[in-house]
Scaffold this motif. Structure first.
Motif, short mmCIF file in Angstrom:
data_model
loop_
_atom_site.label_atom_id
_atom_site.label_comp_id
_atom_site.label_asym_id
_atom_site.label_seq_id
_atom_site.Cartn_x
_atom_site.Cartn_y
_atom_site.Cartn_z
N SER A 31 14.68 16.86 -41.20
CA SER A 31 15.35 17.38 -40.02
C SER A 31 16.70 16.70 -39.86
CB SER A 31 14.50 17.13 -38.77
OG SER A 31 14.49 15.75 -38.44
N GLY A 32 17.64 17.45 -39.30
CA GLY A 32 18.96 16.90 -39.01
C GLY A 32 19.52 17.54 -37.76
N VAL A 33 20.52 16.89 -37.16
CA VAL A 33 21.11 17.43 -35.94
C VAL A 33 22.63 17.53 -36.10
CG1 VAL A 33 21.19 15.14 -34.83
CG2 VAL A 33 21.32 17.22 -33.43
N TYR A 34 23.14 18.73 -35.84
CA TYR A 34 24.58 18.99 -35.76
C TYR A 34 24.99 18.69 -34.33
CZ TYR A 34 28.87 21.86 -35.46
OH TYR A 34 30.15 22.33 -35.24
N VAL A 35 25.84 17.70 -34.14
CA VAL A 35 26.25 17.27 -32.81
C VAL A 35 27.55 17.98 -32.45
CG1 VAL A 35 26.80 15.32 -31.33
CG2 VAL A 35 25.13 15.05 -33.19
N GLY A 36 27.44 18.97 -31.57
CA GLY A 36 28.59 19.74 -31.16
C GLY A 36 29.02 19.44 -29.74
N ALA A 37 30.01 20.15 -29.25
CA ALA A 37 30.52 19.97 -27.90
C ALA A 37 29.44 20.29 -26.88
CB ALA A 37 31.74 20.85 -27.68
N SER A 38 29.43 19.56 -25.77
CA SER A 38 28.46 19.78 -24.67
C SER A 38 27.04 19.72 -25.20
CB SER A 38 28.73 21.12 -23.99
OG SER A 38 30.02 21.19 -23.46
N CYS A 39 26.76 18.65 -25.97
CA CYS A 39 25.41 18.51 -26.52
C CYS A 39 24.42 17.96 -25.50
CB CYS A 39 25.44 17.62 -27.76
SG CYS A 39 25.81 15.88 -27.45
N GLY A 40 24.91 17.40 -24.40
CA GLY A 40 24.03 16.91 -23.34
C GLY A 40 23.54 15.49 -23.53
N LEU A 41 23.96 14.83 -24.61
CA LEU A 41 23.52 13.47 -24.91
C LEU A 41 24.71 12.59 -25.25
CD1 LEU A 41 20.45 14.24 -27.23
CD2 LEU A 41 20.42 13.82 -24.76
N ASP A 42 24.56 11.27 -25.02
CA ASP A 42 25.59 10.35 -25.46
C ASP A 42 25.15 9.71 -26.78
OD1 ASP A 42 23.75 8.30 -24.84
OD2 ASP A 42 24.69 7.86 -22.91
N GLY A 43 26.02 8.83 -27.31
CA GLY A 43 25.71 8.23 -28.60
C GLY A 43 24.42 7.44 -28.61
N GLY A 44 24.16 6.73 -27.52
CA GLY A 44 22.92 5.97 -27.45
C GLY A 44 21.69 6.87 -27.48
N ASP A 45 21.75 7.96 -26.75
CA ASP A 45 20.64 8.92 -26.77
C ASP A 45 20.43 9.47 -28.18
OD1 ASP A 45 20.22 8.77 -23.99
OD2 ASP A 45 21.68 10.35 -23.60
N LEU A 46 21.52 9.85 -28.83
CA LEU A 46 21.42 10.43 -30.16
C LEU A 46 20.74 9.47 -31.13
CD1 LEU A 46 25.00 11.99 -30.37
CD2 LEU A 46 22.85 13.29 -30.30
N TYR A 47 21.11 8.20 -31.05
CA TYR A 47 20.55 7.23 -31.98
C TYR A 47 19.14 6.77 -31.59
CZ TYR A 47 19.70 3.04 -34.67
OH TYR A 47 19.12 2.10 -35.49
N TRP A 48 18.98 6.38 -30.34
CA TRP A 48 17.74 5.73 -29.91
C TRP A 48 16.62 6.71 -29.56
CZ3 TRP A 48 17.19 0.89 -31.07
CH2 TRP A 48 18.30 0.04 -31.12
N GLN A 49 16.97 7.92 -29.14
CA GLN A 49 15.95 8.82 -28.59
C GLN A 49 15.52 9.95 -29.53
OE1 GLN A 49 14.45 8.08 -25.77
NE2 GLN A 49 15.84 6.37 -25.35
N LEU A 50 16.32 10.28 -30.52
CA LEU A 50 16.00 11.44 -31.36
C LEU A 50 15.22 11.03 -32.62
CD1 LEU A 50 19.17 13.69 -31.19
CD2 LEU A 50 17.24 13.47 -29.59
N LYS A 51 14.25 11.88 -32.97
CA LYS A 51 13.37 11.62 -34.12
C LYS A 51 13.95 12.21 -35.41
CE LYS A 51 9.04 11.89 -31.46
NZ LYS A 51 7.74 12.61 -31.40
N THR A 52 15.16 11.84 -35.72
CA THR A 52 15.77 12.29 -36.96
C THR A 52 16.62 11.16 -37.51
OG1 THR A 52 17.03 14.07 -38.03
CG2 THR A 52 17.85 13.26 -35.90
#
Length: 220
Positions: free
Chosen positions: A144-165
């Protein structure tokens, strides 16, 4: 369908590729390859079966024959969509079904397009949406991977610490930096259409992240 000569491989850094929202013919794939492009990212639908204007088994075969490696990203909803865990599961199941239908084998990175979420959406709903999607896709044997686009609803900490990818693709829009790990794929978006071989594209470059990890694709 992919042949035995094709294999799932981890990408080397610094390779040029592109993503496109329209089909790429075998002839165009060869032209891209001769121009220095090494891979193509094409779309999967949020519903089944996969429509003909998204990635098909025939197009996959032509891309590989033309010398391009292949990954896939799933279409996102129109701007202002509302995320939920149930929706993540639903779309994750469609991504898996369509990836299998077109012939993408296990181990290839399949991307969740995260952008355009409703303004002010609860971050926990965005996280639930993503992680339910990741669980389904990873459970089927894909990366799995995530394309981080505009208005993603998360900040960098959320993207790293909270997502299972562990695979992150930075869009050409203004998006958060990714702490600790960094992005494995970076996109360029231009103000004027970027057209190569008659196809409008966005260009992408591969990176090895700070943990030594990289995207995986089906290589010719």
């Amino acid at each position: 369908m992919a042949t035995r000569l094709n294999s799932v491989e981890k990408a080397a850094p610094g390779l040029l590729g592109f993503d496109a929202s329209v089909p790429v013919s075998a002839k165009a794939a060869k032209e891209f390859s001769r121009s220095g492009y090494r891979y193509c990212i094409r779309y999967l639908s949020r519903s089944t079966p996969q429509p003909s204007d998204d990635l098909t088994a025939g197009e996959l075969k032509g891309l590989l024959a033309g010398g391009l490696a292949v990954m896939a990203v799933q279409h996102v909803m129109r701007e202002g969509w509302i995320p939920s865990g149930d929706r993540g599961t639903q779309y994750g199941e469609a991504a898996v079904a369509n990836a299998k239908e077109v012939g993408l084998p296990k181990g290839v990175t399949v991307w969740l397009d995260l952008e355009g979420a409703h303004h002010g959406v609860n971050r926990t709903d965005v996280i639930a949406y993503c992680n339910h999607w990741f669980d389904v896709v990873a459970g089927a044997g894909y990366e799995s991977g995530v394309y981080v686009g505009a208005s993603c609803g998360l900040d960098g900490g959320d993207l790293y610490w909270q997502l299972k990818t562990r695979h992150y693709w930075r869009s050409g829009s203004k998006v958060p930096d990714l702490p600790h790990r960094g992005y494995q794929l970076v996109q360029r978006i231009t103000s004027e259409p970027d057209i190569v071989s008659g196809i409008e594209i966005d260009r992408d470059v591969t990176y090895v992240d700070e943990f030594g990890d990289a995207v995986t694709w089906l290589a010719p």
